[in-house]
Design a protein around this motif. Sequence first.
Motif, short mmCIF file in Angstrom:
data_model
loop_
_atom_site.label_atom_id
_atom_site.label_comp_id
_atom_site.label_asym_id
_atom_site.label_seq_id
_atom_site.Cartn_x
_atom_site.Cartn_y
_atom_site.Cartn_z
N ARG A 1 0.86 -1.19 0.00
CA ARG A 1 0.00 0.00 0.00
C ARG A 1 0.90 1.24 0.00
O ARG A 1 1.99 1.21 0.58
CB ARG A 1 -0.94 0.01 1.22
CG ARG A 1 -0.22 -0.09 2.54
CD ARG A 1 -1.19 -0.33 3.69
NE ARG A 1 -0.45 -0.51 4.95
CZ ARG A 1 0.04 -1.67 5.37
NH1 ARG A 1 -0.13 -2.76 4.64
NH2 ARG A 1 0.70 -1.75 6.52
N THR B 1 4.16 9.61 -0.98
CA THR B 1 4.31 10.01 -2.38
C THR B 1 5.06 11.33 -2.45
O THR B 1 4.69 12.31 -1.79
CB THR B 1 2.93 10.18 -3.06
OG1 THR B 1 2.27 8.92 -3.12
CG2 THR B 1 3.09 10.72 -4.48
N SER C 1 2.93 13.58 -9.34
CA SER C 1 3.61 12.55 -8.56
C SER C 1 4.92 12.19 -9.23
O SER C 1 5.00 12.02 -10.44
CB SER C 1 2.72 11.31 -8.43
OG SER C 1 1.58 11.59 -7.66
N ASP D 1 -0.17 9.86 10.81
CA ASP D 1 -0.78 9.48 9.53
C ASP D 1 -0.23 8.15 9.03
O ASP D 1 -0.93 7.40 8.34
CB ASP D 1 -0.52 10.57 8.48
CG ASP D 1 -1.29 11.85 8.76
OD1 ASP D 1 -2.22 11.82 9.59
OD2 ASP D 1 -0.96 12.89 8.17
N GLY E 1 -4.54 11.05 2.66
CA GLY E 1 -3.42 11.33 1.78
C GLY E 1 -3.79 11.28 0.31
O GLY E 1 -3.32 12.10 -0.49
N THR E 2 -4.65 10.34 -0.04
CA THR E 2 -5.09 10.22 -1.43
C THR E 2 -5.87 11.46 -1.86
O THR E 2 -5.72 11.96 -2.97
CB THR E 2 -5.97 8.97 -1.61
OG1 THR E 2 -5.18 7.82 -1.25
CG2 THR E 2 -6.42 8.82 -3.06
N HIS F 1 0.54 8.95 3.26
CA HIS F 1 -0.72 8.23 3.09
C HIS F 1 -1.07 7.52 4.40
O HIS F 1 -0.26 6.74 4.91
CB HIS F 1 -0.61 7.18 1.99
CG HIS F 1 -0.42 7.76 0.63
ND1 HIS F 1 -1.47 8.00 -0.23
CD2 HIS F 1 0.69 8.17 -0.02
CE1 HIS F 1 -1.01 8.51 -1.35
NE2 HIS F 1 0.30 8.63 -1.26
#
Length: 277
Positions: A97, A101, A261, A145, A247-248, A241
């Motif tokens: 996962r 990023t 990204s 997080d 985060g997304t 994330h």
Amino acid sequence: MTLFDTSPRQVTAEYWSEAEEAGAARLHRGLRFVAGTFTDPLTEDRGVLVEYAEPRALADPETLSSLVLDVAADGDVPRGQAQLRAPAAAVLPPPWRPALTYVRLVRALPEVALDDGTVIVPAGPEHRAAVTEWLERAVRQGAHDAGLAPGGEAVREAAAETLADAGLRCLVAVRDGIALGHAAVRTGAVDAVTGEDFVELWDVLVEPAAPGAGSVRNALTGAAAGLARHAGLPLIGHVVHGRNGHGTRVLAGLHDHGWQSDHVYWTAGLAELGAAS
């Protein structure tokens, strides 16, 4: 049209040489990797880091799991997390996962007018206490997080290390003598894998109750972009994330406002990888 270089970065010969000297360069099932064990500075937990995997390996999850478990066994790491760096376009299957990023500013940011008396200035001695608290808050929030719960001393040490970085430049938004927020910018940063020099937007934070907090945050980000532009270097930031999807959502917003990204660190539990293999 983008205004900044977005061409793919390549692994440097120097990186390979240093990886070989460190014993981290591996050939596993005919595929090249740079991997080893690491200790998380916040939690002191040990894990496995795959800093480079050649593109074909990213499409072969079984080989990735096998490589990680071999590194863990060689390094006597029976449990913990694995982290793997991959290009932004790569998509890994569960149990992998995304954890972190890195994003690159690829379009000029719009000018932000602050006409309420708010100004952005380099941090001075009078701002040190506020900047220190904001850095500690950033470390604590980032760890939270990521699902970590570091002790207070570890958080303070991490913030102090950042504050002591010779390349750190802090910009502070001030109104009526009160510091509202800051942008912590690391100049002179270098991507160890690609050898690229860049300027890192390490943290940008504005107190939620500050007047016009959104505009102040945008102005601080724009000021950081100005530092990078003056240096002739790209501005790189990052998004942590969590498991709640925050985060997304942040990443999607950045993509809509001039960011792209660049690369992603994925994570998976060693036990998860063992069960899946």
